[in-house]
Design a protein around this motif. Structure first.
Motif, PDB file in Angstrom:
ATOM      1  N   UNK A 218       0.835  -1.198   0.000  1.00 23.75           N
ATOM      2  CA  UNK A 218       0.000   0.000   0.000  1.00 23.75           C
ATOM      3  C   UNK A 218       0.867   1.244   0.000  1.00 23.75           C
ATOM      4  N   UNK A 219       0.345   2.304  -0.587  1.00 22.56           N
ATOM      5  CA  UNK A 219       1.028   3.591  -0.609  1.00 22.56           C
ATOM      6  C   UNK A 219       0.110   4.620   0.048  1.00 22.56           C
ATOM      7  N   UNK A 220       0.668   5.415   0.958  1.00 25.98           N
ATOM      8  CA  UNK A 220      -0.113   6.394   1.703  1.00 25.98           C
ATOM      9  C   UNK A 220       0.538   7.771   1.607  1.00 25.98           C
ATOM     10  N   UNK A 221      -0.291   8.787   1.500  1.00 30.43           N
ATOM     11  CA  UNK A 221       0.222  10.143   1.655  1.00 30.43           C
ATOM     12  C   UNK A 221       0.711  10.301   3.091  1.00 30.43           C
ATOM     13  N   UNK A 222       1.864  10.928   3.270  1.00 27.15           N
ATOM     14  CA  UNK A 222       2.407  11.067   4.625  1.00 27.15           C
ATOM     15  C   UNK A 222       1.470  11.838   5.546  1.00 27.15           C
ATOM     16  N   UNK A 223       0.713  12.742   4.955  1.00 26.83           N
ATOM     17  CA  UNK A 223      -0.222  13.532   5.757  1.00 26.83           C
ATOM     18  C   UNK A 223      -1.419  12.703   6.221  1.00 26.83           C
ATOM     19  N   UNK A 224      -1.609  11.522   5.634  1.00 26.74           N
ATOM     20  CA  UNK A 224      -2.737  10.655   5.994  1.00 26.74           C
ATOM     21  C   UNK A 224      -2.251   9.244   6.341  1.00 26.74           C
ATOM     22  N   UNK A 225      -1.075   9.158   6.886  1.00 26.13           N
ATOM     23  CA  UNK A 225      -0.492   7.856   7.203  1.00 26.13           C
ATOM     24  C   UNK A 225      -1.300   7.161   8.296  1.00 26.13           C
ATOM     25  N   UNK A 226      -1.757   5.905   8.056  1.00 22.26           N
ATOM     26  CA  UNK A 226      -2.572   5.189   9.046  1.00 22.26           C
ATOM     27  C   UNK A 226      -1.709   4.518  10.120  1.00 22.26           C
ATOM     28  N   UNK A 260       4.358   0.914   2.003  1.00 17.69           N
ATOM     29  CA  UNK A 260       4.371  -0.084   3.079  1.00 17.69           C
ATOM     30  C   UNK A 260       4.114  -1.463   2.496  1.00 17.69           C
ATOM     31  N   UNK A 261       5.018  -2.385   2.761  1.00 16.20           N
ATOM     32  CA  UNK A 261       4.839  -3.786   2.385  1.00 16.20           C
ATOM     33  C   UNK A 261       4.444  -4.557   3.642  1.00 16.20           C
ATOM     34  N   UNK A 262       3.290  -5.200   3.601  1.00 13.41           N
ATOM     35  CA  UNK A 262       2.786  -5.998   4.719  1.00 13.41           C
ATOM     36  C   UNK A 262       3.159  -7.468   4.476  1.00 13.41           C
ATOM     37  N   UNK A 263       3.654  -8.123   5.504  1.00 12.48           N
ATOM     38  CA  UNK A 263       4.019  -9.536   5.368  1.00 12.48           C
ATOM     39  C   UNK A 263       3.696 -10.293   6.653  1.00 12.48           C
ATOM     40  N   UNK A 264       3.428 -11.583   6.513  1.00 11.44           N
ATOM     41  CA  UNK A 264       3.111 -12.446   7.656  1.00 11.44           C
ATOM     42  C   UNK A 264       4.054 -13.643   7.659  1.00 11.44           C
ATOM     43  N   UNK A 265       4.496 -14.028   8.860  1.00 13.99           N
ATOM     44  CA  UNK A 265       5.417 -15.161   8.949  1.00 13.99           C
ATOM     45  C   UNK A 265       4.715 -16.465   8.596  1.00 13.99           C
ATOM     46  N   UNK A 266       5.363 -17.220   7.708  1.00 15.68           N
ATOM     47  CA  UNK A 266       4.812 -18.487   7.246  1.00 15.68           C
ATOM     48  C   UNK A 266       5.590 -19.688   7.769  1.00 15.68           C
ATOM     49  N   UNK A 267       6.777 -19.462   8.299  1.00 14.74           N
ATOM     50  CA  UNK A 267       7.556 -20.587   8.792  1.00 14.74           C
ATOM     51  C   UNK A 267       8.919 -20.165   9.261  1.00 14.74           C
TER      52      UNK A 267
END
Length: 271
Positions: A218-226, A260-267
């Motif tokens: 996802x890409x976010x404007x810095x002024x609206x960063x979640x 932002x790159x979101x990742x989840x541990x798989x092993x």
């Protein structure tokens, strides 16, 4: 034996053996009254001490509990680029299309997860992003005076936020790196080329390698960063890779957006 109990026993002896004798009744009555005063003062003091100790220990344990359970989240996004290396802004349309794309199959075979959903705390030592040809070490980062996450002082290493969970431990681990820095291409210069299903591996100091799969970008404007969405708590072991993106504003010396790159541990791989 508590003082109040001792005083109470003395009163019983006085009433049982002294008061029946009329000759000693007057003195005994006075002594008994004095003893009663001592008794109630003693009991009151001990009760007060007990309450104070209970309240104090409760406050301390509560404060310790809050301190150990809470982590300070960075304030907003991560400013990690200085515009000194020629870069092409991340194509937001391509990023959004990647979010909808199915995860790519893994060619690495099964990963040993050891029956565990997460690992114990251990600092990261090496980051591997094979999709974009990155293999780099880590520097430890804290928060700046304004509450924002510090950035690495080099283009060639990633930074791990040390006040958040370590990669592989339960919760959200945060890793940031520059898109460019001091006329050099940053470690995360090509982060926008990653796609859901790509592998991210973090070698840890304990010898384990936590293996993550990208779930979305996802890409976010810095002024609206979640802030809460990116840095918030997680029930499993998750990872965030963060850098700058979008057009560079020469007036503010900063990129307009964060990627932002979101990742989840798989092993976990061992050895």
């Amino acid at each position: 034996m508590p003082r109040w109990l001792t005083t109470f026993l003395v009163l019983l002896i006085l009433f049982a053996f002294v008061l029946p004798d009329p000759a000693r009744a007057g003195n005994a009555t006075g002594n008994a009254i004095d003893s009663m005063v001592v008794f109630f003062r003693s009991a009151g003091n001990e009760l007060s001490d007990s309450v104070a100790l209970s309240d104090g220990s409760g406050d301390l344990s509560g404060e310790a509990s809050r301190g150990s359970a809470s982590t300070r989240s960075p304030n907003g996004g991560v400013a990690s680029g200085d515009g000194t290396y020629r870069t092409a802004p991340v194509d937001l349309a391509a990023v959004q299309a990647a979010v909808a794309a199915p995860p790519a199959p893994s060619d690495d075979g099964p990963v040993d997860i050891g029956g565990e959903a997460s690992l114990r705390h251990s600092p990261p030592v090496q980051l591997h992003l094979p999709t974009i040809g990155v293999s780099t070490g880590f520097v430890s980062l804290g928060l700046g005076p304004d509450g924002t996450l510090q950035v690495p002082d080099t283009a060639h290493q990633a930074g791990w936020y040390r006040d958040a969970p370590a990669p592989g431990a339960r919760g959200t681990a945060v890793v940031t790196a520059h898109v460019d820095w001091q006329q050099e291409k940053g470690v995360f210069h090509d982060l926008g080329l990653m796609r859901p299903g790509d592998e991210v591996t973090v070698d840890r100091a304990d010898g384990a390698a936590a293996v993550f799969r990208v779930t979305r970008i996802a890409e976010y404007a810095k002024s609206q960063f979640p802030t809460e969405e990116v840095y918030g708590a997680a029930d499993d072991a998750e990872l965030r890779l963060i850098t700058c993106s979008g057009p560079f504003d020469h007036a503010t010396h900063s990129y307009a957006d964060n990627l932002v790159v979101y990742a989840r541990m798989m092993g976990v791989r061992h050895g």
